[in-house]
Design a protein around this motif. Structure first.
Motif, short mmCIF file in Angstrom:
data_model
loop_
_atom_site.label_atom_id
_atom_site.label_comp_id
_atom_site.label_asym_id
_atom_site.label_seq_id
_atom_site.Cartn_x
_atom_site.Cartn_y
_atom_site.Cartn_z
N VAL A 44 0.85 -1.19 0.00
CA VAL A 44 0.00 0.00 0.00
C VAL A 44 0.89 1.25 0.00
CG1 VAL A 44 -1.79 1.29 1.23
CG2 VAL A 44 -1.83 -1.22 1.24
N CYS A 45 0.60 2.18 -0.89
CA CYS A 45 1.30 3.46 -0.94
C CYS A 45 0.31 4.59 -0.73
CB CYS A 45 1.98 3.65 -2.29
SG CYS A 45 3.30 2.49 -2.64
N SER A 46 0.77 5.67 -0.14
CA SER A 46 -0.08 6.85 0.02
C SER A 46 0.75 8.10 -0.17
CB SER A 46 -0.75 6.84 1.40
OG SER A 46 0.22 6.88 2.43
N TRP A 47 0.08 9.18 -0.56
CA TRP A 47 0.76 10.45 -0.77
C TRP A 47 -0.27 11.57 -0.74
CZ3 TRP A 47 -0.24 6.69 -4.32
CH2 TRP A 47 -0.92 7.02 -5.49
N GLY A 48 0.25 12.80 -0.61
CA GLY A 48 -0.64 13.96 -0.54
C GLY A 48 -0.69 14.54 0.86
N ARG A 49 -1.85 15.06 1.20
CA ARG A 49 -2.02 15.75 2.49
C ARG A 49 -2.00 14.74 3.65
NH1 ARG A 49 -6.57 17.47 5.59
NH2 ARG A 49 -6.23 19.46 6.64
N GLY A 50 -1.23 15.07 4.66
CA GLY A 50 -1.10 14.15 5.80
C GLY A 50 -1.47 14.76 7.13
N GLU A 51 -2.02 15.96 7.12
CA GLU A 51 -2.26 16.70 8.37
C GLU A 51 -3.10 15.93 9.38
OE1 GLU A 51 -4.21 20.93 9.92
OE2 GLU A 51 -4.06 20.51 7.78
N ASP A 52 -4.05 15.15 8.90
CA ASP A 52 -4.95 14.43 9.81
C ASP A 52 -4.58 12.96 9.97
OD1 ASP A 52 -6.82 16.64 10.37
OD2 ASP A 52 -7.21 16.52 8.22
N GLY A 53 -3.40 12.58 9.51
CA GLY A 53 -2.98 11.20 9.65
C GLY A 53 -3.47 10.28 8.56
N GLN A 54 -4.14 10.83 7.54
CA GLN A 54 -4.78 10.00 6.52
C GLN A 54 -3.80 9.21 5.65
OE1 GLN A 54 -4.66 13.43 6.72
NE2 GLN A 54 -5.72 14.29 4.95
N LEU A 55 -2.51 9.55 5.71
CA LEU A 55 -1.52 8.79 4.94
C LEU A 55 -1.05 7.55 5.68
CD1 LEU A 55 0.69 11.61 3.35
CD2 LEU A 55 -1.43 10.57 2.50
N GLY A 56 -1.20 7.56 7.02
CA GLY A 56 -0.87 6.37 7.80
C GLY A 56 0.60 6.17 8.11
N HIS A 57 1.41 7.21 7.90
CA HIS A 57 2.85 7.06 8.09
C HIS A 57 3.33 7.42 9.50
CE1 HIS A 57 3.25 6.16 3.90
NE2 HIS A 57 2.77 7.33 3.53
N GLY A 58 2.40 7.67 10.40
CA GLY A 58 2.79 7.94 11.78
C GLY A 58 3.08 9.39 12.08
N ASP A 59 2.87 10.26 11.10
CA ASP A 59 3.10 11.68 11.33
C ASP A 59 2.03 12.50 10.60
OD1 ASP A 59 3.80 11.84 8.60
OD2 ASP A 59 5.92 11.48 9.04
N ALA A 60 2.18 13.82 10.65
CA ALA A 60 1.19 14.70 10.01
C ALA A 60 1.79 15.41 8.80
CB ALA A 60 0.70 15.73 11.02
N GLU A 61 2.85 14.83 8.23
CA GLU A 61 3.54 15.46 7.11
C GLU A 61 2.88 15.12 5.78
OE1 GLU A 61 6.09 17.59 7.64
OE2 GLU A 61 5.61 17.22 9.74
N ASP A 62 2.89 16.09 4.86
CA ASP A 62 2.48 15.81 3.48
C ASP A 62 3.56 14.97 2.81
OD1 ASP A 62 0.33 17.44 4.01
OD2 ASP A 62 0.93 19.05 2.64
N ARG A 63 3.16 14.15 1.85
CA ARG A 63 4.10 13.40 1.02
C ARG A 63 3.83 13.77 -0.43
NH1 ARG A 63 5.00 11.84 5.70
NH2 ARG A 63 6.25 10.02 6.30
#
Length: 446
Positions: A44-63
């Motif tokens: 599974v890959c994710s990217w884009g806005r991460g402010e709310d944790g929606q990327l699942g990478h353990g932080d709130a950073e955009d990818r």
């Protein structure tokens, strides 16, 4: 077996590239401002806005480039679905649904409203054989292999179909479908649609623009059956923010609901309270559909892609930024045929038969996956995920040690609660969050 190739091992923005076999993109899903992809090998890959944790990478950073969601490695994920600011995944072998991201209104299904920055299993769904999951703005639904439907999250307009307007922090069975086998569901901002195995179409929740297809503008707290359309059975359904799209067994496409931006495709900007056949595509057999915030996409049986509706950021993909009230064909290099499509709020993703992934539309949070924040109004290949990428497939792996991160974040840690009329004004970085309507009982980010 996939051809073995060596991927580049360079690094960028705190991530390392993953080396290994070329992986086919099996599924894509676009949220409000983020994107998710499922690759062969259950990656599974994710990217884009991460402010709310929606990327699942353990932080709130955009990818800004596709990044492997390492927390799901080894879980044998077979499907991924994006909500507006949250994400779900399903493991068939473990019979387990995972969710993460913004937790407001219980949309993650864990019994609370906390945000999650890494995937966590939804205990209430453990052991169920899931056929399909749909996520809207603030609510989710799951269809079991037996045709039952579970729903959870926000319910202010009855979009959960439970007969009330109480939010549900955990999945609950929609009893109104007792004895009716549901094939698939679709979730909009505040409404829901379903198609049964018998080809019947249902709508419930917020209906102000006719988006339930029931001939009026009323809300429904339980599923209401849409009148039979010329005797046709329905096989597919999708929801935009406030409009609905369905496809019949003959391949005809029907749209209804809100059309201020031409998202219904009927050549005008008029709302339709019942499903209306899209005559502009009558010569085509439609095989796949997707609804964005205010735009719509449809794939024909021979792999052509058509788009229409709101196009401020180029999300229709036809080389301009003008709204289109009738379908326009989206062109791809080498006339590649499209096999998978997903609309986000302001961006669009597509997979072609050549195993290439393209994106276009709003890019401000990196949701297009091109390593930048540029908007694009024609499809651009996502090099990192595509067979024809100039440097081969190049997927980054997050360096975040999810085991050391705090997974659960309570609402009080991240948000100020919207006060009532007797309290002081809510505040944000620069005053009120412009994305939150003043009348919406929703937390304001600080």
């Amino acid at each position: 077996m996939a051809e073995e190739v060596q991927m580049h091992s360079g690094s960028s923005s705190g991530s390392d590239a993953v080396s290994g076999p070329i992986r086919r993109v099996l599924l894509i899903s676009a949220g409000a401002s983020h994107s998710v992809a499922l690759l062969s090998g259950s990656v599974v890959c994710s990217w884009g806005r991460g402010e709310d944790g929606q990327l699942g990478h353990g932080d709130a950073e955009d990818r800004f480039s596709p990044t492997q969601l390492s927390a799901l490695d080894g879980h044998e994920i077979v499907s991924v679905t994006s909500g507006a600011d949250h994400t779900t995944a399903y493991s068939e072998s473990q019979l387990q649904v995972y969710s993460w991201g913004w937790g407001d209104f219980g949309r993650l299904g864990h019994g609370n409203s906390s945000d999650l920055f890494t995937p966590q299993p939804i205990k209430a769904l453990q052991g169920l054989r899931i056929k399909q999951i749909a996520c809207g703005d603030s609510h989710c639904l799951a269809v079991t292999m037996e045709g039952e439907v579970q729903s959870w999250g926000r319910n202010q307009n009855g979009q959960l179909g439970l007969g009330n307007t109480e939010d549900s922090l955990v999945p609950r069975k929609i009893e109104a479908f007792q004895g009716i086998s549901v094939k698939m569901v679709a979730a909009g901002a505040e409404h829901t649609a379903a198609v049964t195995e018998d080809g019947e179409l249902y709508g419930w929740g917020w209906g102000r623009y006719g988006n339930l297809g029931l001939g009026d503008r009323d809300d429904r707290l339980v599923p209401g059956k849409v009148s039979t359309i010329q005797g046709e059975k329905m096989v597919l359904v999708a929801c935009g923010w406030r409009h609905t799209i369905s496809v019949s067994s003959s391949g005809s496409i029907y749209t209804y609901g809100w059309s201020k931006y031409g998202q219904l495709g009927h050549g005008d900007f008029e709302d339709h309270l019942i499903p209306q056949k899209l005559e502009a595509l009558r010569e085509h057999r439609i095989s796949q559909i997707s609804g964005g915030w205010r735009h719509t996409m449809a794939v024909t049986a021979d792999g052509k892609l058509y788009g229409w509706g709101w196009n401020k950021f180029g999300q229709v993909g036809v080389g301009n930024n003008v709204d289109h009230c009738s379908p326009v064909q989206v062109k791809f290099p080498l006339d590649q045929k499209v096999v998978n499509i997903s609309c986000g709020w302001r961006h669009t993703l597509a997979v072609t038969e050549r195993q290439n992934v393209f994106s276009w539309g709003r890019g401000t949070n990196g949701q297009l996956g091109h390593g930048d924040s540029v908007d694009r109004n024609i499809p651009k290949i996502i090099e990192a995920l595509s067979m024809d990428g100039s440097s081969g497939q190049h997927i980054e792996a997050s360096k975040v040690d999810v085991s050391s991160e705090k997974a659960w974040v309570s609402p009080t840690e991240r948000y100020a609660v919207v006060p009532n009329e007797n309290s002081a004004e809510p505040f944000g970085h620069n005053g009120n969050d412009v994305n939150v309507p003043e009348t919406d009982v929703k937390r304001i980010k600080i």
